[in-house]
Write a protein that holds these residues in place. Structure first.
Motif, PDB file in Angstrom:
ATOM      1  N   VAL A  43       0.868  -1.165   0.000  1.00  9.89           N
ATOM      2  CA  VAL A  43       0.000   0.000   0.000  1.00  9.89           C
ATOM      3  C   VAL A  43       0.909   1.219   0.000  1.00  9.89           C
ATOM      4  CG1 VAL A  43      -1.776   1.263   1.260  1.00  9.89           C
ATOM      5  CG2 VAL A  43      -1.779  -1.241   1.269  1.00  9.89           C
ATOM      6  N   ILE A  44       0.711   2.100  -0.957  1.00 13.79           N
ATOM      7  CA  ILE A  44       1.539   3.300  -1.060  1.00 13.79           C
ATOM      8  C   ILE A  44       0.699   4.480  -0.585  1.00 13.79           C
ATOM      9  CG2 ILE A  44       2.778   4.837  -2.610  1.00 13.79           C
ATOM     10  CD1 ILE A  44       3.256   2.385  -4.402  1.00 13.79           C
ATOM     11  N   THR A  45       1.233   5.166   0.431  1.00 15.98           N
ATOM     12  CA  THR A  45       0.553   6.365   0.921  1.00 15.98           C
ATOM     13  C   THR A  45       1.454   7.559   0.666  1.00 15.98           C
ATOM     14  OG1 THR A  45       1.470   6.050   3.134  1.00 15.98           O
ATOM     15  CG2 THR A  45      -0.719   5.138   2.723  1.00 15.98           C
ATOM     16  N   GLN A  46       0.863   8.627   0.210  1.00 14.05           N
ATOM     17  CA  GLN A  46       1.643   9.828  -0.081  1.00 14.05           C
ATOM     18  C   GLN A  46       1.656  10.723   1.148  1.00 14.05           C
ATOM     19  OE1 GLN A  46       0.318  11.941  -3.474  1.00 14.05           O
ATOM     20  NE2 GLN A  46       1.927  13.455  -3.384  1.00 14.05           N
ATOM     21  N   GLN A  47       2.856  11.137   1.531  1.00 11.81           N
ATOM     22  CA  GLN A  47       3.029  12.006   2.684  1.00 11.81           C
ATOM     23  C   GLN A  47       2.639  13.433   2.301  1.00 11.81           C
ATOM     24  OE1 GLN A  47       3.873  10.977   5.747  1.00 11.81           O
ATOM     25  NE2 GLN A  47       3.889   8.900   4.970  1.00 11.81           N
ATOM     26  N   PRO A  48       2.096  14.201   3.249  1.00 16.57           N
ATOM     27  CA  PRO A  48       1.754  15.592   2.925  1.00 16.57           C
ATOM     28  C   PRO A  48       3.025  16.398   2.669  1.00 16.57           C
ATOM     29  CG  PRO A  48       1.430  15.146   5.261  1.00 16.57           C
ATOM     30  CD  PRO A  48       1.753  13.836   4.600  1.00 16.57           C
ATOM     31  N   VAL A  49       2.937  17.328   1.759  1.00 20.18           N
ATOM     32  CA  VAL A  49       4.077  18.168   1.401  1.00 20.18           C
ATOM     33  C   VAL A  49       4.042  19.419   2.269  1.00 20.18           C
ATOM     34  CG1 VAL A  49       5.139  19.494  -0.452  1.00 20.18           C
ATOM     35  CG2 VAL A  49       4.055  17.303  -0.954  1.00 20.18           C
ATOM     36  N   GLN A  50       5.178  19.701   2.898  1.00 19.24           N
ATOM     37  CA  GLN A  50       5.281  20.886   3.745  1.00 19.24           C
ATOM     38  C   GLN A  50       6.089  21.933   2.996  1.00 19.24           C
ATOM     39  OE1 GLN A  50       7.269  20.260   7.452  1.00 19.24           O
ATOM     40  NE2 GLN A  50       6.740  22.259   8.241  1.00 19.24           N
ATOM     41  N   VAL A  51       5.503  23.100   2.811  1.00 16.18           N
ATOM     42  CA  VAL A  51       6.173  24.188   2.110  1.00 16.18           C
ATOM     43  C   VAL A  51       6.659  25.185   3.151  1.00 16.18           C
ATOM     44  CG1 VAL A  51       5.896  26.050   0.431  1.00 16.18           C
ATOM     45  CG2 VAL A  51       4.708  23.874   0.099  1.00 16.18           C
ATOM     46  N   VAL A  52       7.938  25.527   3.088  1.00 16.54           N
ATOM     47  CA  VAL A  52       8.529  26.471   4.034  1.00 16.54           C
ATOM     48  C   VAL A  52       8.890  27.739   3.271  1.00 16.54           C
ATOM     49  CG1 VAL A  52      10.439  26.880   5.617  1.00 16.54           C
ATOM     50  CG2 VAL A  52       9.449  24.599   5.422  1.00 16.54           C
ATOM     51  N   HIS A  53       8.353  28.852   3.710  1.00 19.63           N
ATOM     52  CA  HIS A  53       8.680  30.139   3.117  1.00 19.63           C
ATOM     53  C   HIS A  53       9.716  30.815   4.008  1.00 19.63           C
ATOM     54  CE1 HIS A  53       5.472  30.120   0.140  1.00 19.63           C
ATOM     55  NE2 HIS A  53       4.691  29.613   1.073  1.00 19.63           N
ATOM     56  N   ILE A  54      10.839  31.152   3.418  1.00 26.17           N
ATOM     57  CA  ILE A  54      11.900  31.827   4.159  1.00 26.17           C
ATOM     58  C   ILE A  54      11.897  33.290   3.739  1.00 26.17           C
ATOM     59  CG2 ILE A  54      14.379  31.973   4.567  1.00 26.17           C
ATOM     60  CD1 ILE A  54      14.515  28.988   3.966  1.00 26.17           C
ATOM     61  N   GLN A  55      11.681  34.159   4.713  1.00 24.54           N
ATOM     62  CA  GLN A  55      11.695  35.583   4.428  1.00 24.54           C
ATOM     63  C   GLN A  55      12.973  36.163   4.997  1.00 24.54           C
ATOM     64  OE1 GLN A  55       8.079  37.175   6.074  1.00 24.54           O
ATOM     65  NE2 GLN A  55       6.949  36.758   4.208  1.00 24.54           N
ATOM     66  N   THR A  56      13.674  36.863   4.175  1.00 24.99           N
ATOM     67  CA  THR A  56      14.906  37.497   4.642  1.00 24.99           C
ATOM     68  C   THR A  56      14.605  38.937   5.022  1.00 24.99           C
ATOM     69  OG1 THR A  56      15.487  38.143   2.400  1.00 24.99           O
ATOM     70  CG2 THR A  56      16.359  36.044   3.182  1.00 24.99           C
ATOM     71  N   ILE A  57      15.295  39.403   6.029  1.00 27.69           N
ATOM     72  CA  ILE A  57      15.141  40.785   6.467  1.00 27.69           C
ATOM     73  C   ILE A  57      15.908  41.663   5.481  1.00 27.69           C
ATOM     74  CG2 ILE A  57      15.624  42.435   8.309  1.00 27.69           C
ATOM     75  CD1 ILE A  57      15.387  40.068  10.262  1.00 27.69           C
ATOM     76  N   PRO A  58      15.250  42.652   4.895  1.00 27.68           N
ATOM     77  CA  PRO A  58      15.943  43.489   3.911  1.00 27.68           C
ATOM     78  C   PRO A  58      17.061  44.293   4.562  1.00 27.68           C
ATOM     79  CG  PRO A  58      13.746  44.353   4.367  1.00 27.68           C
ATOM     80  CD  PRO A  58      13.872  43.052   5.099  1.00 27.68           C
ATOM     81  N   ALA A  59      18.101  44.535   3.799  1.00 29.97           N
ATOM     82  CA  ALA A  59      19.214  45.343   4.288  1.00 29.97           C
ATOM     83  C   ALA A  59      18.769  46.801   4.334  1.00 29.97           C
ATOM     84  CB  ALA A  59      20.417  45.182   3.384  1.00 29.97           C
ATOM     85  N   VAL A  60      18.861  47.395   5.492  1.00 30.19           N
ATOM     86  CA  VAL A  60      18.476  48.798   5.659  1.00 30.19           C
ATOM     87  C   VAL A  60      19.702  49.591   6.084  1.00 30.19           C
ATOM     88  CG1 VAL A  60      16.042  48.379   6.141  1.00 30.19           C
ATOM     89  CG2 VAL A  60      17.672  48.300   8.005  1.00 30.19           C
ATOM     90  N   GLY A  61      19.695  50.865   5.785  1.00 30.17           N
ATOM     91  CA  GLY A  61      20.841  51.709   6.099  1.00 30.17           C
ATOM     92  C   GLY A  61      20.461  52.875   6.974  1.00 30.17           C
ATOM     93  N   PRO A  62      21.316  53.906   7.018  1.00 29.97           N
ATOM     94  CA  PRO A  62      21.061  55.060   7.882  1.00 29.97           C
ATOM     95  C   PRO A  62      20.002  56.010   7.309  1.00 29.97           C
ATOM     96  CG  PRO A  62      23.114  55.368   6.710  1.00 29.97           C
ATOM     97  CD  PRO A  62      22.628  53.985   6.382  1.00 29.97           C
TER      98      PRO A  62
END
Length: 132
Positions: A43-62
């Motif tokens: 019996v083949i069962t498909q595992q749920p797919v987990q999507v990970v969104h990685i948000q990077t902090i934008p580079a900010v200056g003075p």
């Protein structure tokens, strides 16, 4: 010639020859059928797919910086607010130690002695900090 022994006419007659060696049979692996019968149905069962969104902090200056807000997803020019940091307090303390007490409050009014916090002007979300 020889007394009582007969000399064979053909060399193969009468001479004891060693027996031929046993027949060589190589070890052949057992043959498998082309359609194996499964022992257990699988019996083949498909595992749920987990999507990970990685948000990077934008580079900010003075200075105010053009970024995409992670909250409202709009392209905005950040709103900058200054905040006293450890560096600000150390500069003020150093002024006091050298007898420059009236100058001790200056780092709290000079932007370059403080950290700059960037916010989205549209939704007010925190974007990042420029640390001096």
């Amino acid at each position: 010639m020889h007394h009582g022994t007969k000399v064979p006419e053909h060399p193969s007659e009468g001479y004891p020859h060693p027996h031929p060696p046993p027949q060589y049979t190589p070890n052949v692996p057992p043959q498998y059928t082309s359609n194996p019968i499964p022992l257990h149905p699988s019996v083949i069962t498909q595992q749920p797919v987990q999507v990970v969104h990685i948000q990077t902090i934008p580079a900010v200056g003075p200075q105010p910086t053009m970024v995409v807000c992670m909250n409202c997803h709009k392209n905005v020019m950040t709103r900058l607010e200054y905040e006293a940091s450890t560096r600000t307090h150390i500069i003020a303390l150093t002024c006091c130690l050298f007898g420059l007490i009236p100058c001790a409050i200056l780092p709290y009014f000079i932007d370059s002695c403080q950290n700059g916090n960037h916010y989205c002007p549209g939704c007010g979300a925190y974007i990042g900090t420029y640390t001096r």
